[in-house]
Design an enzyme around this catalytic site. Structure first.
Site: not given
Length: 433
Positions: A237, A253
């Site tokens: 990420e 997410k």
């Protein structure tokens, strides 16, 4: 000799330079320690460091800071970098200078989750499970073309104990229930809960941490070491990337097993999509604080990508940097990352401090590379740390009104399983694409 200045600054002008030996992590019966070896420059494996430079980097100067030292870690980082040839006072403009063959190349930058919470004005009361880890580290590297040092002696036998969790499955599930109650009261929309585990080890932890950094999908794979500690990162990420005035964050997410059924389930999940969109909105707001008006856009909303044996949903948020944006303001706006806090960020951080039994240590912070005109920091999910006696891991997930406590506990276990297997030296299960 080390020169210790204000804020714990340690300037090491010759450490690791050609002819003086590399920096190696020596592991024995006592704590981890930095020791001088022999040979040419050691391989630097900092996440996001230029691949072409990793065999030709030597440490020039280092700043380490803990919360107890006081002050503003974002300002300290910017000032320290400028003092050592890396001014990052205006990231809105293209870089005007780059390193030469024997000059400053760039720097590693690490910021803990606790330091990020401090920047956001949130409480940081939970005890840290690995207190030797600093909350800010900046390591400036010179660029000296020279071959990496030859392999050292064979590593000592590696042994890792069973993992001891900082909370039970029941306590984790009860925390999920507490977040749902807070959502019902209107205190928060979403809160990310993170659990910690520790395992004793014998032998050298660096090979295990390097295996972690090599996991498939680790966009920010690598290792950062210090005196008495080491961090291994396999993060996919992007917390924040800045290149010639262009800002990018890539929040992740939503997680499912990397099977055809898992991918279909993730794409069809209204709960996962709602959780994801909340964080994308939060990241849009974070970037808007430091972006040119009207420049924030969202690309690739809820794109499913693979990390090890998991599917994850990722989006890309872009913006143009506001005129005069410096590194300190960039860190204040983006740390800690929204995907590991929740929304609203300050309210979620306050709840995290009340519910999580221990601090987040090296996880859920920032780690990467900075250089003239460029910042590339990963969010330290899928991250482990070593102190003198234990390896530490963290994992969790975002809690919304639709969260099922048992499912959230299982998701955290799924995220940490490949990390623990890799650290132990076992191969993780590989699914067919």
């Amino acid at each position: 000799m080390r020169k210790v200045g204000p804020y714990g600054v340690e300037t090491l002008p010759q450490v690791g330079a050609a002819g003086s030996g590399p920096i190696v992590l020596a592991a024995g019966s006592g704590p981890i320690a930095l020791a001088a070896g022999s040979g040419a420059a050691a391989l630097v494996d900092v996440p996001a460091a230029p691949a072409a430079c990793r065999g030709a980097l030597t440490e020039r100067a280092r700043l380490q800071w803990h919360l107890r030292d006081g002050g503003d870690p974002a300002a300290l980082a910017e000032e320290f970098l400028a003092a050592h040839g890396l001014p990052l006072h205006d990231l809105s403009r293209p870089a005007t200078a780059h390193h030469d063959a024997a000059g400053v190349c760039g720097a590693a930058l690490y910021l803990s989750a606790a330091a990020g919470a401090h920047l956001a004005g949130a409480p940081t009361t939970a005890p840290e499970p690995a207190p030797t880890l600093p909350d800010l580290t900046v390591v400036v590297y010179d660029h000296h073309p020279s071959p990496a040092s030859p392999p050292g002696p064979p590593a000592s036998a590696w042994w890792l104990s069973e993992w001891t969790e900082s909370w039970t499955r029941r306590q984790h599930a009860d925390a999920v229930t507490s977040v749902r109650a807070a959502i019902g009261r209107g205190d928060v929309y979403q809160t990310n809960l993170v659990g910690h585990a520790a395992a004793r080890y014998t032998g050298d932890p660096l090979p295990a941490l390097r295996r972690l950094g090599a996991l498939p999908g680790a966009r920010y794979g690598g290792v950062l070491t210090g005196d008495g500690w080491a961090i291994g990162c396999a993060s996919p990420e992007t917390l924040i990337e800045v290149t010639d005035g262009h800002l990018i964050t890539r929040p992740i997410k939503g997680t499912r097993p990397a099977t055809a059924a898992g991918r279909a389930e993730l794409l069809a999940s209204a709960k996962e999509r709602a959780e994801h969109v909340m964080i994308v909105d939060l990241e849009r707001n974070d970037l808007a604080r430091i972006a040119r008006t009207g420049s924030v856009t969202v690309d690739d909303l809820f794109t499913v990508r693979r990390w090890c044996d998991l599917w994850q949903a990722e989006s890309t948020v872009r913006a143009a940097a506001a005129d005069g944006l410096g590194l300190a303001d960039l860190l204040r706006a983006t740390c800690p990352g929204g995907s590991v806090t929740g929304a609203p960020k300050l309210a979620a951080l306050t709840q995290i401090s009340a519910l999580e039994p221990v601090g987040r240590g090296a996880s859920m912070g920032a780690l990467g590379w900075v250089a003239p005109g460029r910042v590339d920091l990963g969010l330290t999910i899928r991250t482990a740390a070593a102190d003198g006696q234990h390896l530490h891991t963290w994992a969790g997930g975002g809690i919304t009104w639709d969260s099922d406590p048992a499912a959230e506990v299982a998701e955290a276990a799924a995220k940490t399983a490949p990390i623990r297997a890799t650290l132990a030296g076992r191969r993780t299960r590989r699914h067919r694409r």
